[in-house]
Scaffold this active site. Structure first.
Site, PDB file in Angstrom:
ATOM      1  N   LYS A 170      93.084  29.163  26.058  1.00 21.77           N
ATOM      2  CA  LYS A 170      91.924  28.832  26.888  1.00 21.77           C
ATOM      3  C   LYS A 170      90.641  29.323  26.227  1.00 21.77           C
ATOM      4  O   LYS A 170      89.595  28.663  26.301  1.00 21.77           O
ATOM      5  CB  LYS A 170      92.077  29.446  28.283  1.00 21.77           C
ATOM      6  CG  LYS A 170      90.899  29.155  29.238  1.00 21.77           C
ATOM      7  CD  LYS A 170      90.692  27.653  29.460  1.00 21.77           C
ATOM      8  CE  LYS A 170      89.496  27.361  30.365  1.00 21.77           C
ATOM      9  NZ  LYS A 170      89.718  27.750  31.768  1.00 21.77           N
TER      10      LYS A 170
ATOM     11  N   LYS B 212      81.263  33.915  31.344  1.00 24.96           N
ATOM     12  CA  LYS B 212      82.345  34.908  31.398  1.00 24.96           C
ATOM     13  C   LYS B 212      83.477  34.519  30.459  1.00 24.96           C
ATOM     14  O   LYS B 212      84.001  35.351  29.701  1.00 24.96           O
ATOM     15  CB  LYS B 212      82.845  35.037  32.836  1.00 24.96           C
ATOM     16  CG  LYS B 212      84.009  36.003  33.035  1.00 24.96           C
ATOM     17  CD  LYS B 212      85.377  35.347  32.938  1.00 24.96           C
ATOM     18  CE  LYS B 212      85.585  34.291  34.004  1.00 24.96           C
ATOM     19  NZ  LYS B 212      86.957  33.714  33.943  1.00 24.96           N
TER      20      LYS B 212
END
Length: 292
Positions: free
Chosen positions: A170, A238
């Site tokens: 990811k 983030k």
């Protein structure tokens, strides 16, 4: 199979709803309880805490914002792990630190439970349609067992290795997509500043080698200067932080991603963190004099 789903945000709410509509017995919990309504309308039931939601379930799915949030809903005072039965599986579909993933997996193993880290890509559209790309770390045999559950939410499910590998994958995704966003924003800004039919230009380049999910799904945002929520800028920032840390640990230069992170940090500081991440175009348009 009974499933607890923790986290009813932009992604989690639609995902839990799809599971309920598919016939699974689903119990949901969200810190802001009103956000459980969509899944409850689809057939799920609500629970007062992650701990309560996990009673008697076979699978706990988490989809929350960051590493501390996952740890809290799993191992906090009211965490799901306190009621997870032996042999049950945690599927964390959040985007968090690979190291935290490994720590949680190790703790769960001590109580006879399994874990898959299964972060997703595909935006809110994919969550609603069940067409997400899901990158999975953990034991292959556990993925095989959980495949029917994941297939409700995703159309591309890829095993990438042991626990933590899903989160590293990811991070790769978010680093690449950062480059796509900034390149698309710069390209659309060039079209606008040049005075051409930029919508026609978008159509032209989307059909060629420059084509991408970002151009197809977010190019018009960048042309219009409007950024309705698909995936929050503050959350992509983030995610980039996780990717930058992983790249630092691996000794890999990721200069484009670092640049995008700086632009996003400035946008968040200015109050644009809740907009869609395509608002990276805001920074490019302002620098180009398109927007004042």
């Amino acid at each position: 199979m009974k499933i607890a789903f923790i986290g009813m945000g932009t992604m989690g709410g639609p995902m839990a709803s799809l599971l309920a509509k598919a016939g699974y017995e689903v119990v949901v919990h969200n810190r802001t309880r009103s956000k459980e309504a969509e899944a409850i309308a689809a057939g799920a039931t609500g629970a007062a805490s992650p701990k309560e939601a996990a009673i008697g379930v076979d699978v706990v799915i988490t989809n929350v914002s960051d590493s501390p949030d996952v740890y809290e809903v799993v191992y906090g005072e009211n965490g799901a792990a306190h009621n997870m039965k032996e042999g049950s599986v945690l599927i964390d579909m959040s985007t968090i630190s690979p190291q935290v993933t490994k720590e949680i997996a190790a703790k769960l193993a001590e109580q006879g439970c399994e874990m898959l880290d299964a972060p997703v890509s595909g935006g809110s559209e994919g969550a609603q349609k069940g067409t997400l790309s899901i990158m999975v770390g953990g034991k292959k045999e556990i993925l095989d067992k959980m495949m029917p559950v994941l297939e409700v939410m995703g159309s591309t499910i890829t095993y990438v290795g042991e626990n933590g590998a899903g989160q590293v994958t990811k991070a790769i995704n978010q680093i690449i997509i950062a480059g796509n966003y900034i390149a698309a924003a710069e390209g659309m800004a060039l079209g606008l500043a040049s005075g051409i039919d930029v919508e026609a230009a978008l159509q032209a380049v989307s059909g060629g080698a420059a084509g991408s999910w970002v151009l197809t799904n977010r190019g018009m945002n960048m042309i219009k200067g409007e950024y309705p929520l698909g995936f929050r800028t503050r959350l992509h920032l983030k995610d980039l932080g996780i990717g930058l840390e992983a790249a630092k640990d691996a000794g890999v230069p990721v200069t484009v991603a670092a640049h995008v992170a700086q632009l996003e940090a400035a946008l968040v500081k200015r109050g644009y963190g809740e907009e869609d991440v395509s608002n990276i175009a805001r920074a490019v348009r302002e620098a180009s004099g398109i927007d004042s």
